[in-house]
Motif scaffolding. Structure first.
Motif, PDB file in Angstrom:
ATOM      1  N   ILE A 331      11.160  54.203  74.995  1.00  0.00           N
ATOM      2  CA  ILE A 331      11.407  52.865  74.442  1.00  0.00           C
ATOM      3  C   ILE A 331      12.911  52.621  74.334  1.00  0.00           C
ATOM      4  CG2 ILE A 331      11.240  51.512  72.320  1.00  0.00           C
ATOM      5  CD1 ILE A 331       8.433  52.517  71.977  1.00  0.00           C
ATOM      6  N   THR A 332      13.642  53.633  73.896  1.00  0.00           N
ATOM      7  CA  THR A 332      15.102  53.489  73.778  1.00  0.00           C
ATOM      8  C   THR A 332      15.731  53.287  75.149  1.00  0.00           C
ATOM      9  OG1 THR A 332      15.049  54.912  71.816  1.00  0.00           O
ATOM     10  CG2 THR A 332      17.182  54.549  72.856  1.00  0.00           C
ATOM     11  N   THR A 334      14.332  51.833  77.742  1.00  0.00           N
ATOM     12  CA  THR A 334      14.053  50.452  78.149  1.00  0.00           C
ATOM     13  C   THR A 334      14.971  49.474  77.412  1.00  0.00           C
ATOM     14  OG1 THR A 334      11.740  51.053  78.533  1.00  0.00           O
ATOM     15  CG2 THR A 334      12.251  48.709  78.320  1.00  0.00           C
ATOM     16  N   ALA A 335      15.149  49.697  76.108  1.00  0.00           N
ATOM     17  CA  ALA A 335      16.030  48.817  75.336  1.00  0.00           C
ATOM     18  C   ALA A 335      17.468  48.915  75.834  1.00  0.00           C
ATOM     19  CB  ALA A 335      15.945  49.183  73.858  1.00  0.00           C
ATOM     20  N   GLU A 365      10.208  48.718  70.078  1.00  0.00           N
ATOM     21  CA  GLU A 365      11.176  48.287  71.093  1.00  0.00           C
ATOM     22  C   GLU A 365      12.023  47.131  70.581  1.00  0.00           C
ATOM     23  OE1 GLU A 365      11.281  46.629  75.708  1.00  0.00           O
ATOM     24  OE2 GLU A 365       9.472  47.568  74.890  1.00  0.00           O
TER      25      GLU A 365
END
Length: 480
Positions: A331-332, A334-335, A365
């Protein structure tokens, strides 16, 4: 209407008073009945003992010696047995009887015949004389001379000797029971009124709140009994409602204030475009392009603000998506891709170790994106943003001006913005959403000065989890 329904229709204090009265009445009735039965038993035992202790031999001997057999007592006959209120007669096996003493003639029963025939021992029984008098009779076997014929001797006393005291006792018990029941009813009504007085106060407070919507009302909570606990619970509830109402009003006021600026700017730009169309005076292409870009930016800001408000308006216990085991490092990542697009001139360094948590993927997210957007917003041109994820602690450091120490306690409040950030885009809701998401996942969020005393700020997001996913089972865990 059934009796139960009529009882439920009564006021609570009337029901309590009635229940107390009925309970006392039943208790008094039980005590009176037991007392009456015990006294009756005791009196009958005493009567039986006195019958068995009476010695009729002198009178019986005179009758046997004179060989005179009278079937009924002579007029005015008085003797020792008569003075003792006892009647004595001799009974034969054939059912004949001879009066010995006393004022009553006793009927001969089958039990008397069996005793006179020597077929059974002494016995006690109740009989009724010809004139309707109830008697208690003790019949025993006897012989005039040893080895002679057996006959029976019956000794009797009237049951009125115990019936009269028992009747008097019954009336006394009835009177005392009546007084006790009436007193219990009065006491029950008084106790109900005194005990329900705090409930009346609570009812009055609830009715006042329902009528006036005044949540500042408080009920005295003296003592530690159930009513005091109920009063404290009610006070806590009204305090929570008042606080919620205050936060709601503040949220509406803050949202209105935040919405006013983009709406005013949007209205001004649209009015300029409309006036150009109405007057036929064309706006230069460059200025028209800037106006349209401004309208688009304001619409984007409004959409973002409305999305943030929707996120904060959701109850804490009602997630909009399924809870599951989520890879926080993915998730990190993607962010970070989104953050690089928003700050192309910035350098991003990252060290992301695997970490799996239980939560909402979309919400997590969004929280990470908000933290990174905050770093992008405050980073200087060509600045650096450092992102690390170790053992469930996500740290995002920028190299901007930092946040004053006096502002740090307020950074997670809704719509709060420091004086240095008011000129920058944003609604002041991003960090509130971050803190809320972290708390929902069992973690916490923190903003602190950069380590080592250097420039910038560190945002720390801590979420419990594990460095590896569960060994088996579905990836999505249903919410409990």
């Amino acid at each position: 209407m059934s009796p139960a329904a009529r009882f439920r229709a009564l006021p609570l204090r009337s029901r309590l008073a009635l229940l107390v009265t009925v309970a006392v009445a039943l208790a008094v009735a039980a005590v009176a009945a037991v007392s009456w039965v015990m006294v009756r038993t005791q009196l009958r035992d005493q009567l039986d003992s006195s019958l068995m202790a009476t010695n009729p031999n002198p009178q019986v001997g005179r009758v046997l010696d004179g060989r005179q057999c009278a079937t009924r007592p002579p007029e005015g006959q008085q003797d020792i047995a008569g003075k003792l209120n006892a009647s004595v007669q001799i009974v034969t096996a054939q059912g004949e009887h001879c009066w010995v003493s006393g004022s009553a003639t006793l009927p001969v029963t089958s039990v008397d015949k069996e005793i006179a025939a020597g077929k059974r021992g002494a016995a006690l029984q109740d009989v009724t004389t010809a004139d309707g008098t109830d008697m208690r009779v003790y019949t025993m076997p006897a012989q005039a001379v040893p080895g002679g014929p057996v006959f029976g001797i019956s000794i009797a006393k009237p049951l009125a000797d115990i019936d009269k005291p028992l009747s008097t006792l019954a009336w006394v018990l009835l009177l005392v029971s009546g007084v006790g029941v009436v007193g219990a009813g009065a006491a029950g009504l008084w106790v109900a009124r005194a005990g329900l007085r705090p409930v009346d106060e609570l009812t009055g407070a609830v009715e006042h709140i329902a009528r006036t919507e005044d949540l500042t009302v408080r009920i005295p909570d003296r003592g530690d009994d159930e009513i005091a606990r109920l009063s404290r619970s009610f006070n806590s509830m009204t305090a929570a409602l008042a606080s919620s109402q205050e936060r709601q009003a503040q949220l509406i006021a803050d949202a209105g204030h935040e919405l006013r600026t983009p709406l005013t700017s949007l209205r001004t730009n649209i009015e300029l475009l409309a006036r150009s169309e109405d007057t036929g005076r064309a706006i230069p292409a460059k200025d028209r392009r800037e106006l349209l870009d401004s309208v688009t930016a304001q619409m984007t800001e409004l959409a973002s603000l409305i999305g943030d408000l929707q996120e904060l308006s959701r109850p804490d216990a009602s997630p909009h998506g399924p809870l599951g085991v989520v890879a926080l490092h993915e998730i990190t990542g993607t962010a970070l891709s989104r953050a690089r697009l928003r700050g192309p001139e910035l350098r991003f360094t990252c060290d992301l170790q695997p970490w799996y948590v239980r939560g909402e993927a979309a919400a997590l997210e969004r929280a990470v994106v908000n933290v990174l957007d905050n770093a992008v917003k405050f980073s200087p041109p060509d600045g650096e943003v450092e992102v690390t994820l170790r053992a469930g602690e996500l740290t995002v450091r920028d190299h901007g001006p930092g946040i004053p120490a006096e502002d740090l306690p307020h950074v997670f409040e809704r719509f709060w913005r420091s004086s240095s950030a008011r000129a920058l885009p944003g609604s002041g809701l991003g960090l509130s959403i971050v803190a809320r998401t972290a708390a929902r996942s069992g973690g916490s969020a923190e903003l602190r000065p950069a380590a080592g005393g250097g420039p910038g700020t560190e945002a720390v997001l801590r979420i419990p989890g594990a460095p590896a996913p569960p060994p088996a089972g579905p990836s999505v865990v249903p919410d409990q």
